[in-house]
Design a protein around this motif. Structure first.
Motif, PDB file in Angstrom:
ATOM      1  N   VAL A 123       0.863  -1.189   0.000  1.00 51.08           N
ATOM      2  CA  VAL A 123       0.000   0.000   0.000  1.00 51.08           C
ATOM      3  C   VAL A 123       0.894   1.231   0.000  1.00 51.08           C
ATOM      4  O   VAL A 123       1.696   1.434   0.912  1.00 51.08           O
ATOM      5  CB  VAL A 123      -0.935   0.009   1.222  1.00 51.08           C
ATOM      6  CG1 VAL A 123      -1.732   1.299   1.266  1.00 51.08           C
ATOM      7  CG2 VAL A 123      -1.871  -1.189   1.174  1.00 51.08           C
ATOM      8  N   VAL A 124       0.763   2.037  -1.047  1.00 53.86           N
ATOM      9  CA  VAL A 124       1.617   3.210  -1.224  1.00 53.86           C
ATOM     10  C   VAL A 124       0.860   4.469  -0.824  1.00 53.86           C
ATOM     11  O   VAL A 124      -0.237   4.735  -1.326  1.00 53.86           O
ATOM     12  CB  VAL A 124       2.081   3.333  -2.687  1.00 53.86           C
ATOM     13  CG1 VAL A 124       2.964   4.560  -2.867  1.00 53.86           C
ATOM     14  CG2 VAL A 124       2.820   2.072  -3.116  1.00 53.86           C
ATOM     15  N   ARG A 125       1.421   5.198   0.090  1.00 57.66           N
ATOM     16  CA  ARG A 125       0.888   6.493   0.486  1.00 57.66           C
ATOM     17  C   ARG A 125       1.976   7.540   0.290  1.00 57.66           C
ATOM     18  O   ARG A 125       3.158   7.212   0.184  1.00 57.66           O
ATOM     19  CB  ARG A 125       0.434   6.464   1.960  1.00 57.66           C
ATOM     20  CG  ARG A 125      -0.735   5.522   2.225  1.00 57.66           C
ATOM     21  CD  ARG A 125      -2.027   6.096   1.671  1.00 57.66           C
ATOM     22  NE  ARG A 125      -3.184   5.278   2.005  1.00 57.66           N
ATOM     23  CZ  ARG A 125      -3.690   4.330   1.236  1.00 57.66           C
ATOM     24  NH1 ARG A 125      -3.105   4.057   0.067  1.00 57.66           N
ATOM     25  NH2 ARG A 125      -4.752   3.642   1.599  1.00 57.66           N
ATOM     26  N   GLU A 126       1.580   8.793   0.276  1.00 51.27           N
ATOM     27  CA  GLU A 126       2.547   9.865   0.036  1.00 51.27           C
ATOM     28  C   GLU A 126       3.680   9.841   1.056  1.00 51.27           C
ATOM     29  O   GLU A 126       4.831  10.114   0.727  1.00 51.27           O
ATOM     30  CB  GLU A 126       1.832  11.216   0.090  1.00 51.27           C
ATOM     31  CG  GLU A 126       2.729  12.394  -0.268  1.00 51.27           C
ATOM     32  CD  GLU A 126       1.969  13.700  -0.324  1.00 51.27           C
ATOM     33  OE1 GLU A 126       2.620  14.755  -0.297  1.00 51.27           O
ATOM     34  OE2 GLU A 126       0.725  13.671  -0.394  1.00 51.27           O
ATOM     35  N   GLU A 127       3.330   9.454   2.301  1.00 49.73           N
ATOM     36  CA  GLU A 127       4.324   9.497   3.368  1.00 49.73           C
ATOM     37  C   GLU A 127       4.835   8.129   3.792  1.00 49.73           C
ATOM     38  O   GLU A 127       5.689   8.015   4.669  1.00 49.73           O
ATOM     39  CB  GLU A 127       3.731  10.211   4.592  1.00 49.73           C
ATOM     40  CG  GLU A 127       2.652   9.426   5.344  1.00 49.73           C
ATOM     41  CD  GLU A 127       1.309   9.388   4.641  1.00 49.73           C
ATOM     42  OE1 GLU A 127       0.402   8.703   5.138  1.00 49.73           O
ATOM     43  OE2 GLU A 127       1.170  10.045   3.591  1.00 49.73           O
ATOM     44  N   SER A 128       4.331   7.054   3.158  1.00 45.65           N
ATOM     45  CA  SER A 128       4.750   5.727   3.623  1.00 45.65           C
ATOM     46  C   SER A 128       4.524   4.640   2.573  1.00 45.65           C
ATOM     47  O   SER A 128       3.726   4.792   1.648  1.00 45.65           O
ATOM     48  CB  SER A 128       3.966   5.354   4.891  1.00 45.65           C
ATOM     49  OG  SER A 128       2.589   5.209   4.588  1.00 45.65           O
TER      50      SER A 128
ATOM     51  N   THR B 108       3.668   0.599   2.985  1.00 45.46           N
ATOM     52  CA  THR B 108       3.321  -0.404   3.993  1.00 45.46           C
ATOM     53  C   THR B 108       3.012  -1.725   3.306  1.00 45.46           C
ATOM     54  O   THR B 108       2.213  -1.774   2.372  1.00 45.46           O
ATOM     55  CB  THR B 108       2.096   0.046   4.819  1.00 45.46           C
ATOM     56  OG1 THR B 108       2.337   1.345   5.343  1.00 45.46           O
ATOM     57  CG2 THR B 108       1.856  -0.921   5.971  1.00 45.46           C
TER      58      THR B 108
ATOM     59  N   GLN C  72     -10.868  -2.954  -0.219  1.00 44.49           N
ATOM     60  CA  GLN C  72     -10.507  -1.548  -0.259  1.00 44.49           C
ATOM     61  C   GLN C  72     -11.166  -0.786  -1.404  1.00 44.49           C
ATOM     62  O   GLN C  72     -11.080   0.442  -1.464  1.00 44.49           O
ATOM     63  CB  GLN C  72      -8.985  -1.401  -0.345  1.00 44.49           C
ATOM     64  CG  GLN C  72      -8.284  -1.883   0.912  1.00 44.49           C
ATOM     65  CD  GLN C  72      -6.779  -1.832   0.763  1.00 44.49           C
ATOM     66  OE1 GLN C  72      -6.167  -0.758   0.748  1.00 44.49           O
ATOM     67  NE2 GLN C  72      -6.161  -2.998   0.636  1.00 44.49           N
TER      68      GLN C  72
ATOM     69  N   GLY D 249     -10.263   1.327   4.165  1.00 47.58           N
ATOM     70  CA  GLY D 249      -8.840   1.448   3.904  1.00 47.58           C
ATOM     71  C   GLY D 249      -8.131   0.164   4.283  1.00 47.58           C
ATOM     72  O   GLY D 249      -8.770  -0.813   4.695  1.00 47.58           O
TER      73      GLY D 249
END
Length: 206
Positions: A51-56, A58, A75, A81
């Protein structure tokens, strides 16, 4: 996408495990059921979803590819989420989730922390045609056999998967048997989703 990791389990925590892959320790977040099967020092293979987020970044790990697929499909529902999707798989197996969505069982879905009645209804609407058929139904279709044993097994397995005892499931199956027999007498195959809903209504009034 990182579809899987294989390596030695270096550490296990309440919410994840560290798997050594090519000399790198990779933190993989898992359900309690997946973690229970791991042993420090032993080799393992986990199906994974990144799971790609702007800040991480995971990584989530699962016992098999089916769990990963359900995690990703969950999801796509409004308001779900990765944390809620993982919580859903911590409470229910993939097949139990398929059964709950097919039967529009709001009560079963609200057993998941963070999922309320409105959220459960949205999940049912959004995923109704996405999760597929429970494995019991697929197996029964491949193996053939009479209609009655097939629906009985499917409904019973669905109820047990949703947390009911085998005894309660037996009684609920017996209660909806006349409905299935009536459909069979009219030349129609018993509809498992409808029978499951009827069985859940029987259990809800006890």
């Amino acid at each position: 996408m990182i579809a899987s990791v294989r390596g030695r389990v270096a550490a296990i925590a309440p919410d994840g495990a560290v798997v050594e892959v090519g000399g790198v320790g990779v933190l993989v977040h898992c359900t309690p059921g997946t973690l229970a099967a791991l042993r420090v020092g032993e080799e393992t293979r986990l199906a994974t979803s990144l799971v790609v987020r702007e800040e991480s970044l995971t990584l989530y790990g699962f016992a098999d590819d089916d769990e990963r697929r359900i995690f990703e499909l969950l999801q796509t529902a409004s308001g779900v989420g990765p944390k809620v999707a993982l919580a859903m798989l911590a409470v229910h197996t993939p097949n139990a989730l398929r059964v709950a969505v097919a039967a529009a069982d709001v009560k079963a879905l609200t057993r998941v922390p963070g999922v309320g009645p409105k959220g459960a209804q949205r999940i049912i609407v959004d995923l109704k045609d996405k999760l597929g058929t429970p494995e019991e139904a697929v197996s029964a279709a491949l193996n053939g056999g009479s209609a009655a044993p097939i629906w009985r097994e499917q409904v019973h397995s669905g109820l047990v998967g949703l947390g009911y005892s085998a005894k309660d499931a037996d009684e609920a199956v017996a209660a909806v048997a006349p409905q299935a027999d009536a459909e069979t007498a009219q030349g129609r195959a018993p509809q498992v989703a409808a029978l499951l809903k009827a069985a859940l209504r029987v259990l809800s009034v006890r």
